[in-house]
Design an enzyme around this catalytic site. Structure first.
Site, PDB file in Angstrom:
ATOM      1  N   ASP A 138     -12.787  -8.851   4.262  1.00 44.40           N
ATOM      2  CA  ASP A 138     -14.060  -8.911   3.602  1.00 44.40           C
ATOM      3  C   ASP A 138     -14.877 -10.225   3.791  1.00 44.40           C
ATOM      4  OD1 ASP A 138     -14.042  -6.069   2.818  1.00 44.40           O
ATOM      5  OD2 ASP A 138     -14.839  -6.599   0.852  1.00 44.40           O
TER       6      ASP A 138
ATOM      7  N   LYS B 106       2.465 -15.331   2.248  1.00 42.07           N
ATOM      8  CA  LYS B 106       2.520 -15.962   0.917  1.00 42.07           C
ATOM      9  C   LYS B 106       4.005 -16.277   0.694  1.00 42.07           C
ATOM     10  CE  LYS B 106       1.128 -18.041  -2.548  1.00 42.07           C
ATOM     11  NZ  LYS B 106       0.475 -19.518  -2.632  1.00 42.07           N
TER      12      LYS B 106
ATOM     13  N   TYR C 143       0.873  -1.204   0.055  1.00 41.54           N
ATOM     14  CA  TYR C 143      -0.048  -0.131  -0.077  1.00 41.54           C
ATOM     15  C   TYR C 143       0.997   1.407   0.088  1.00 41.54           C
ATOM     16  CZ  TYR C 143      -4.568  -2.104   0.604  1.00 41.54           C
ATOM     17  OH  TYR C 143      -5.835  -2.816   0.268  1.00 41.54           O
TER      18      TYR C 143
ATOM     19  N   ASP D  20      -6.951  -6.916   4.115  1.00 41.96           N
ATOM     20  CA  ASP D  20      -7.957  -6.254   3.403  1.00 41.96           C
ATOM     21  C   ASP D  20      -8.905  -7.445   2.925  1.00 41.96           C
ATOM     22  OD1 ASP D  20      -9.544  -4.266   2.161  1.00 41.96           O
ATOM     23  OD2 ASP D  20      -8.557  -4.950   0.362  1.00 41.96           O
TER      24      ASP D  20
ATOM     25  N   ASP E 169      -3.679 -18.445   0.837  1.00 40.46           N
ATOM     26  CA  ASP E 169      -4.862 -19.109   0.041  1.00 40.46           C
ATOM     27  C   ASP E 169      -5.293 -20.060   1.073  1.00 40.46           C
ATOM     28  OD1 ASP E 169      -2.158 -20.415   0.107  1.00 40.46           O
ATOM     29  OD2 ASP E 169      -2.276 -20.828  -2.213  1.00 40.46           O
TER      30      ASP E 169
HETATM   31  C1  IPM Z   1     -10.557  -0.884   3.114  1.00 38.36           C
HETATM   32  C2  IPM Z   1     -10.629  -0.471   1.963  1.00 38.36           C
HETATM   33  C3  IPM Z   1      -9.222   0.653   1.466  1.00 38.36           C
HETATM   34  C4  IPM Z   1      -8.298  -0.608   1.609  1.00 38.36           C
HETATM   35  C5  IPM Z   1      -9.297   0.955   0.032  1.00 38.36           C
HETATM   36  C6  IPM Z   1     -10.572   1.915   0.072  1.00 38.36           C
HETATM   37  C7  IPM Z   1      -8.077   1.696  -0.250  1.00 38.36           C
HETATM   38  O1  IPM Z   1     -10.731  -1.580   0.985  1.00 38.36           O
HETATM   39  O2  IPM Z   1     -10.525  -0.142   4.091  1.00 38.36           O
HETATM   40  O3  IPM Z   1     -10.729  -2.078   3.582  1.00 38.36           O
HETATM   41  O4  IPM Z   1      -7.786  -1.493   0.745  1.00 38.36           O
HETATM   42  O5  IPM Z   1      -7.287  -0.526   2.846  1.00 38.36           O
HETATM   43 MN    MN Z   2     -11.249  -3.441   1.955  1.00 34.84          MN
END
Ligand code: IPM
Ligand code: MN
Ligand code: NAD
Length: 365
Positions: free
Chosen positions: A257, A196, A145, A253, A229
């Site tokens: 999710d 990884k 990042y 990240d 993975d």
């Molecule tokens: C998160 C988002 C951000 C990230 C994006 C918007 C840059 O997906 O906070 O999870 O990848 O950190």
């Molecule tokens: Mn995210």
């Protein structure tokens, strides 16, 4: 009482709703926060900042140059909605504001709890609240990042594009150590590190070596490793094996999710971008969701729970608990948005949660 000691009791919160559904869920989170503060007899000072795509398109503002110093000086915490707007395809304002704050405030811990509040919410068959209760600690200040890289011969058939995965000894060690300290502090017994290193033989070799050194200092904690993975597959196959997961910026990240959906939905998931002891930033895990923005259907619970995490961070433990209890109660009673199969609107859910927190009648502590 001097004005100095009064101001120490008051918490000063900066609020950045941002873009899309950020502008819908954050007002609800703020309403619940006010209700919690009032119930607990606390003083809350909120200041809102209009940073986001509208402001950027109007006058070019992203993160003002004095912002970092101002947050350190004038605020105890920051509550943010989301950044991202189809009218800004470069995402430059999000990079400057959100990633800028993570980097410049050195918020090296991205804590993303994945907790199943009600067994009816998980898409996994036969899983209960006991099975899904873990935290992803995502390294938040380096990795892929940092924006190191570039183009060569851009737009030609010979184009080269690079993006560097930057991992420092200090950065890797402090997030791994935080994960072990958290486990020890909260009575958890397992930490899983994910990387990884079989393919990324330099950057993630560093993670392997640092993990081995740090785990030796926590002999009572069962430390394990999974390639990323495999980790994502195992999270779906049997999430009960996880208590604490620690990983790099990009993998964290993605894993968060997946974890959010295991616990019912992305709109439910909270997060904290934390530097222990310093001004820190709390935000839902989800983004600006342009596909549902402006319809009053976004789930505000992730934003509300982020406000709860923020309360815990500033020392308002009873308020944090009241907010978590209110969300749990709403889910139990079927007060749910479309995302979770219900029909309640964003504002309706905010109303319910604010009332539930107010009714909770916290004792001032
Ligand atoms: C998160 C988002 C951000 C990230 C994006 C918007 C840059 O997906 O906070 O999870 O990848 O950190
Ligand atoms: Mn995210
Ligand atoms: P997203 O999280 O915005 O949405 C993904 C999916 O989940 C969509 O279908 C959306 O409708 C749904 N969803 C998300 N939050 C919800 C909620 N509270 N209630 C109900 N449904 C919800 O991710 P995306 O679509 O990949 O990204 C959209 C924009 O948001 C992009 O500009 C992206 O860069 C940005 N983004 C910002 C952040 C952040 O500011 N922290 C995080 C993720 C994405």
């Amino acid at each position: 009482m001097t004005s100095d000691s009064t101001s120490r009791l008051e918490k000063r919160i900066a609020v950045i709703p941002g873009d899309g559904i950020g502008k819908e869920v954050i007002p609800e989170a703020v309403r619940v926060l006010h209700a919690a503060a009032e119930a607990g007899g606390r003083d809350l000072a909120i200041k809102e900042f209009d940073w986001g795509a509208d402001r950027y398109l109007r006058d070019g503002t992203t993160l003002p140059p004095d912002a970092v110093e101002m947050f350190h000086r004038d605020f105890d915490a920051i509550l943010l909605g989301a950044m991202g707007d189809p009218r800004v395809p470069s995402n430059v304002h999000a990079a400057d504001i959100l990633l800028g704050l993570r980097f410049k405030l050195d918020l090296y811990v991205n804590a993303r709890p994945c907790v199943l509040f009600d067994r009816r919410l998980t898409p996994l068959r036969d899983r209960t609240e006991q099975d899904i209760n873990f935290v992803v600690f995502r390294e938040n200040t380096e990795g892929l990042y940092v924006g190191m890289g570039g183009f060569f011969k851009k737009g030609t058939p010979d184009e080269i594009a690079t993006q560097e995965d930057v991992n420092t000894r200090k950065g890797v060690e402090r997030i791994i150590r935080y994960a072990f300290d958290f486990a020890r502090r909260t009575g958890r017994t397992r930490v899983c590190m994910s990387d990884k290193s079989n393919a990324l033989t330099f950057a993630h070799d560093l993670w392997q070596r640092v993990f081995k050194l740090v785990r030796a200092e926590y002999p009572e904690i069962e430390a394990s490793h999974l390639y990323i993975d495999n980790l994502l597959m195992q999270m779906v196959r049997d999430p009960s094996q996880f208590q604490v997961i620690v990983t790099g910026n990009l993998f964290g990240d993605i894993a968060s999710d997946v974890g959010a959906q295991l616990a019912g939905g992305l709109g439910l998931a909270p997060s904290g971008n934390i530097h222990p002891g310093q001004v820190s930033l709390f935000e839902p895990v989800h983004g600006s969701a342009p596909n549902i923005a402006g319809k009053n259907i976004a789930n505000p619970m992730g934003a509300v729970l982020s406000a709860g995490m923020m309360c815990a961070h500033v020392g308002w433990a009873a308020e944090a608990k009241a907010i978590g209890d209110a969300v749990r109660q709403a889910l139990r009673e079927g007060i749910m948005p479309a995302e979770l199969g219900g029909s309640h609107g964003t504002r309706q859910i905010g109303d319910y949660l604010a009332n539930a927190v107010a009714r909770g009648g916290l004792a001032s502590s």
